[in-house]
Scaffold this active site. Sequence first.
Site, PDB file in Angstrom:
ATOM      1  N   MET A  18       0.828  -1.211   0.000  1.00 29.22           N
ATOM      2  CA  MET A  18       0.000   0.000   0.000  1.00 29.22           C
ATOM      3  C   MET A  18       0.862   1.259   0.000  1.00 29.22           C
ATOM      4  SD  MET A  18      -2.965  -1.246   2.656  1.00 29.22           S
ATOM      5  CE  MET A  18      -1.794  -2.090   3.743  1.00 29.22           C
ATOM      6  N   CYS A 102      -1.946   0.123  -9.984  1.00 28.30           N
ATOM      7  CA  CYS A 102      -2.231   1.426  -9.387  1.00 28.30           C
ATOM      8  C   CYS A 102      -3.179   2.230 -10.281  1.00 28.30           C
ATOM      9  CB  CYS A 102      -0.944   2.214  -9.168  1.00 28.30           C
ATOM     10  SG  CYS A 102      -1.259   3.825  -8.382  1.00 28.30           S
ATOM     11  N   ASN A 202      -6.653 -10.951  -3.994  1.00 26.20           N
ATOM     12  CA  ASN A 202      -6.719  -9.689  -3.261  1.00 26.20           C
ATOM     13  C   ASN A 202      -8.083  -9.039  -3.507  1.00 26.20           C
ATOM     14  OD1 ASN A 202      -5.140  -6.444  -3.689  1.00 26.20           O
ATOM     15  ND2 ASN A 202      -5.880  -7.345  -1.815  1.00 26.20           N
ATOM     16  N   GLY A 226      -4.891  -5.994   2.584  1.00 28.53           N
ATOM     17  CA  GLY A 226      -4.453  -4.608   2.504  1.00 28.53           C
ATOM     18  C   GLY A 226      -5.105  -3.745   3.565  1.00 28.53           C
TER      19      GLY A 226
END
Length: 332
Positions: A18, A102, A202, A226
Amino acid sequence: MLKIGDIEMKNQVVLAPMAGVCNSAFRLTVKEFGAGLVCAEMVSDKGIILQNAKTMNMLYIDEREKPLSLQIFGGEKKTLVEAARFVDKNTTADIIDINMGCPVPKITKCDAGARWLLDPDKIYEMVSAVVDAVDKPVTVKMRIGWDDEHVFAVENAKAVERAGGKAISLHGRTRVQLYEGKANWDIIREVKNSINIPLIGNGDVETPQDAERMLKETGVDGVMIGRAALGNPWMIYRTVKYLETGKLIDEPNVREKMDVCVLHMDRLIALKNEHVAVREMRKHAAWYLKGIKGNAKARKGINECETREDVVRLVYELVAEVEAKEQNIQMV
């Protein structure tokens, strides 16, 4: 167990990389709560090449964190390869991860991050160039697609595997979704069934039970956590233990939470200096305080703190208040 190249993890639980969070202070704290693998926040390839001071500091690794994956990002093959070579030869990272997930515009407009999701051919070209240039295992973190009309998760994953990538971490959201809506575990399962390298799932893993369900429903080799670990490294510990034993360990009490909050802050101070660390700790403290009744005063005060002493005073004043209330309730 989860194995990436010749790097074998103790379990299947992975800390997500992160941005603005996963520096050494946070990673080490999470590692001590049992994470099989911790991932560093993404680092700019150009920042590495230019030896930018802030970027160089982001490459710091405490040996107690290992095994560790260090993530780089970039949009040009030449600079990405050069940065990967530097990480390979000049850091003790175990794995080099390439960011292609991202969603932030300042990253995607540079043809980096999630922008790659639109072009499996570019993925193959870039990943194969990095694989050829380094000795460490190369992995990729990606999303399922750019938007609902451009979901090339299977094609992209196959391109990574064909290029020599040793594992993939797949976030079950598109770039357009950012962190909203529901993660698509069906596509994660589809990707797992289409490749032979390890896949780490994820997205929407908020409880130990979610982690178990993801493993069972998708067949992934590992689970990446996360946001659920922010201010809550116990999520990592409780997940590891739940997967091992099937038993849920109790949530921490307020004193345990604040003890770790202060430990995290002290590591951040050692890493960056008190002035910078205390300011950065404000967001982390808010995460540690989440869910504690009567935390408003402490949260507001910490947002104005400039020194370690002030933060410590506020968090333990809150601990005393909560414990006093609990004691009164027990006496009634």
